[in-house]
Scaffold this active site. Structure first.
Site, PDB file in Angstrom:
ATOM      1  N   GLY A  53       2.510  -8.728  10.108  1.00 16.48           N
ATOM      2  CA  GLY A  53       1.221  -8.335   9.518  1.00 16.48           C
ATOM      3  C   GLY A  53       0.786  -6.935   9.896  1.00 16.48           C
ATOM      4  O   GLY A  53      -0.288  -6.484   9.490  1.00 16.48           O
TER       5      GLY A  53
ATOM      6  N   GLU B  82       2.001  -9.273  15.788  1.00 19.01           N
ATOM      7  CA  GLU B  82       2.935  -8.236  16.260  1.00 19.01           C
ATOM      8  C   GLU B  82       2.198  -6.919  16.535  1.00 19.01           C
ATOM      9  O   GLU B  82       2.649  -6.100  17.319  1.00 19.01           O
ATOM     10  CB  GLU B  82       4.021  -7.981  15.203  1.00 19.01           C
ATOM     11  CG  GLU B  82       3.453  -7.468  13.861  1.00 19.01           C
ATOM     12  CD  GLU B  82       4.508  -7.084  12.835  1.00 19.01           C
ATOM     13  OE1 GLU B  82       5.707  -7.352  13.043  1.00 19.01           O
ATOM     14  OE2 GLU B  82       4.115  -6.509  11.797  1.00 19.01           O
TER      15      GLU B  82
ATOM     16  N   ASN C 220       0.807  -1.227   0.000  1.00 22.98           N
ATOM     17  CA  ASN C 220       0.000   0.000   0.000  1.00 22.98           C
ATOM     18  C   ASN C 220       0.845   1.284   0.000  1.00 22.98           C
ATOM     19  O   ASN C 220       0.481   2.260  -0.659  1.00 22.98           O
ATOM     20  CB  ASN C 220      -1.013   0.013   1.154  1.00 22.98           C
ATOM     21  CG  ASN C 220      -0.533  -0.733   2.367  1.00 22.98           C
ATOM     22  OD1 ASN C 220       0.671  -0.890   2.564  1.00 22.98           O
ATOM     23  ND2 ASN C 220      -1.450  -1.192   3.188  1.00 22.98           N
TER      24      ASN C 220
ATOM     25  N   ILE D  27       3.192  -9.669   2.269  1.00 26.29           N
ATOM     26  CA  ILE D  27       2.793 -10.802   3.112  1.00 26.29           C
ATOM     27  C   ILE D  27       1.615 -10.409   3.993  1.00 26.29           C
ATOM     28  O   ILE D  27       0.868 -11.266   4.443  1.00 26.29           O
ATOM     29  CB  ILE D  27       3.957 -11.325   4.001  1.00 26.29           C
ATOM     30  CG1 ILE D  27       4.468 -10.255   4.951  1.00 26.29           C
ATOM     31  CG2 ILE D  27       5.071 -11.897   3.152  1.00 26.29           C
ATOM     32  CD1 ILE D  27       5.348 -10.811   6.084  1.00 26.29           C
ATOM     33  N   ASP D  28       1.430  -9.103   4.238  1.00 24.34           N
ATOM     34  CA  ASP D  28       0.385  -8.655   5.166  1.00 24.34           C
ATOM     35  C   ASP D  28      -1.026  -8.868   4.618  1.00 24.34           C
ATOM     36  O   ASP D  28      -1.995  -8.863   5.372  1.00 24.34           O
ATOM     37  CB  ASP D  28       0.560  -7.162   5.495  1.00 24.34           C
ATOM     38  CG  ASP D  28       1.880  -6.863   6.166  1.00 24.34           C
ATOM     39  OD1 ASP D  28       2.559  -7.821   6.580  1.00 24.34           O
ATOM     40  OD2 ASP D  28       2.236  -5.679   6.273  1.00 24.34           O
TER      41      ASP D  28
HETATM   42  O1  F6P Z   1       4.848  -4.855   5.424  1.00 26.73           O
HETATM   43  C1  F6P Z   1       5.405  -6.109   5.477  1.00 26.73           C
HETATM   44  C2  F6P Z   1       6.099  -6.335   6.781  1.00 26.73           C
HETATM   45  O2  F6P Z   1       6.733  -7.591   6.710  1.00 26.73           O
HETATM   46  C3  F6P Z   1       5.224  -6.224   8.024  1.00 26.73           C
HETATM   47  O3  F6P Z   1       4.482  -7.381   8.293  1.00 26.73           O
HETATM   48  C4  F6P Z   1       6.232  -5.922   9.088  1.00 26.73           C
HETATM   49  O4  F6P Z   1       5.675  -5.219  10.168  1.00 26.73           O
HETATM   50  C5  F6P Z   1       7.201  -5.055   8.357  1.00 26.73           C
HETATM   51  O5  F6P Z   1       7.119  -5.391   6.992  1.00 26.73           O
HETATM   52  C6  F6P Z   1       8.614  -5.203   8.807  1.00 26.73           C
HETATM   53  O6  F6P Z   1       9.397  -4.423   8.008  1.00 26.73           O
HETATM   54  P1  F6P Z   1      10.965  -4.238   8.167  1.00 26.73           P
HETATM   55  O7  F6P Z   1      11.597  -5.521   7.743  1.00 26.73           O
HETATM   56  O8  F6P Z   1      11.293  -3.097   7.258  1.00 26.73           O
HETATM   57  O9  F6P Z   1      11.200  -3.953   9.606  1.00 26.73           O
END
Ligand code: F6P
Length: 412
Positions: free
Chosen positions: A190, A246, A113, A142-143
């Protein structure tokens, strides 16, 4: 196709984001693109003129197949927010000058998004200033929280990993010491959507009861009620497994992860790094109940486990990449390709296309009616929705006993 194509990857990677890249590359070549460029580290890298000619890195059909099975962003990714189109014209002029220099006709961006915000802004700017390049987004996360698409590539494979690994964690617990109590809290990514955490329920079947409790961010988390449920479960059984997102928050909207200290990092889109929910809850269980409690964070494993990717997901990721090139070549711009579910049984999908303005920056959450009334599990409707997405496998090309990946040695 008369001109060239440029493709970028953006946001959190997935196990199949490179399958979309392969789909873009293949279709662009098939439709006559002379050059297919890859932005290194998305739009942020492009601003520094970081790009490659993909034909120098994807040299054979075997490379395409290996790329489809290589997790993480082959081109490198970014979390970079373009300024408002009226706020900083210089940045846009720089981007469009690079596109002109490379004779780009189609600009394809694979992302979630936040990344669709880039497609929105670039296509708006092109219309405003009379540029003719077409900008089309390829869904990825993946979310699974993108609006207007049945689901997003990347979700099915992560869901398969989560269901499988949850089952293995449950199995591990069942072999735990005689007459000892153990509570395992599994933390799943997520962000504010519970699609991934709900997938833990798919571990339930003839040979496994599934996790005892599942907490999604769509329902406010009450630690007292959680503790009471765990205590009650421990009266009947020795080993309890809980899946938590999370992003679960209390009634005041505070992330549980922050209550345990958390991490202060916030990205360009204002998203806090969410981590530590499971360890906070495991500590709380240990202190209040006194039994052994363990935190398991699936963390990056859930989005990089290409060895357990779903074949449905790998194929759909490839399909949406190709569909984006076709759409851009046929004149669409400011749009994102979506997946429409045509039928559940047999499972069939087709691609569609939607205005990216209706998708960028939004968050599609799990419908409340797909979560049980007490907020501690998902319903059968949820499970029926996800199950087709985790089907089939996509065996890796194995070399010396481990999966072979395609990589770009000159990227860094
Ligand atoms: O948006 C995908 C995602 O994997 C989320 O589920 C997660 O909160 C975030 O990215 C983690 O991102 P990063 O690896 O940049 O910390």
């Amino acid at each position: 196709m008369k001109g060239n194509v440029i493709v970028g990857q953006s946001g959190g990677p997935t196990a199949v984001i490179n399958s979309s890249l392969a789909g873009v590359y293949r279709t662009a070549i098939d439709r006559g693109a002379k050059k297919v460029y890859g932005m290194l580290y998305g739009i942020q890298g492009l601003l520094d003129e970081q790009y490659v000619d993909l034909s120098k890195h994807i040299k054979s059909d075997l490379d395409v197949e290996i790329l489809k099975r290589t997790p993480s962003a082959f081109l490198g990714t970014c979390r970079y927010k373009l300024p408002d189109i009226h706020a900083n014209q210089e940045i846009y002029e720089r981007i469009f000058a690079i596109l002109k220099q490379l004779n780009i006709e189609c600009f394809i961006y694979i992302g979630g998004n936040d990344s669709m915000d880039t497609i929105k802004k670039l296509s708006d700017y092109a219309i405003l200033t009379g540029h003719t390049q077409k900008f089309v987004g390829v869904p990825k996360t993946i979310d699974n929280d993108l609006a207007l698409t049945d689901h997003t590539p990347g979700y099915g494979s992560a869901a398969k990993y989560i269901a499988t690994s949850t089952k293995e964690v449950i199995r591990d617990g069942l072999g735990f010491s005689y007459k000892k109590k153990l509570v395992t809290i599994i933390e799943i990514m997520g962000r504010n959507a519970g699609w991934l955490t709900g997938a833990a329920a798919l571990s339930r079947g003839e040979d496994c009861d599934g996790p005892d409790l599942i907490y999604l961010p769509e329902v406010a988390f009450e630690i007292d009620k959680f503790m009471a449920r765990v205590k009650k479960l421990l009266e009947k059984k020795d080993v309890v497994v809980v899946a938590v997102s999370e992003g679960i928050r209390d009634k005041e909207g505070r992330y549980v992860s922050e209550q345990g200290g958390g991490v202060d990092y916030v990205d360009a889109f204002g998203h806090k790094q969410l981590t530590g929910t499971a360890s906070y809850l495991a500590n709380a269980v240990n202190q209040e109940i006194g039994c052994k409690a363990r935190a398991v964070e699936f963390s990056t494993l859930q989005r990089s486990a290409a060895h357990l990717a779903s074949r449905v997901d790998v194929n759909e990721a490839f399909m949406v990449g190709g569909a984006a090139v076709k759409a851009a070549d046929e004149g669409d711009s400011g749009k994102m390709v979506v997946i429409d579910r045509v039928s559940d049984d047999p499972y069939q999908t087709a691609t569609g296309i939607y205005d990216v303005h209706k998708i960028a920056n939004g968050e599609k959450l799990v419908p409340r009616e797909w979560i049980t009334r007490d907020g501690t599990y998902v319903t059968e409707e949820f499970i029926d929705y996800v199950r087709p997405l985790i089907q089939g496998d996509s065996p890796s090309v194995m070399v010396d006993g481990i999966p072979r990946h395609l990589y770009m040695s000159s990227k860094k």
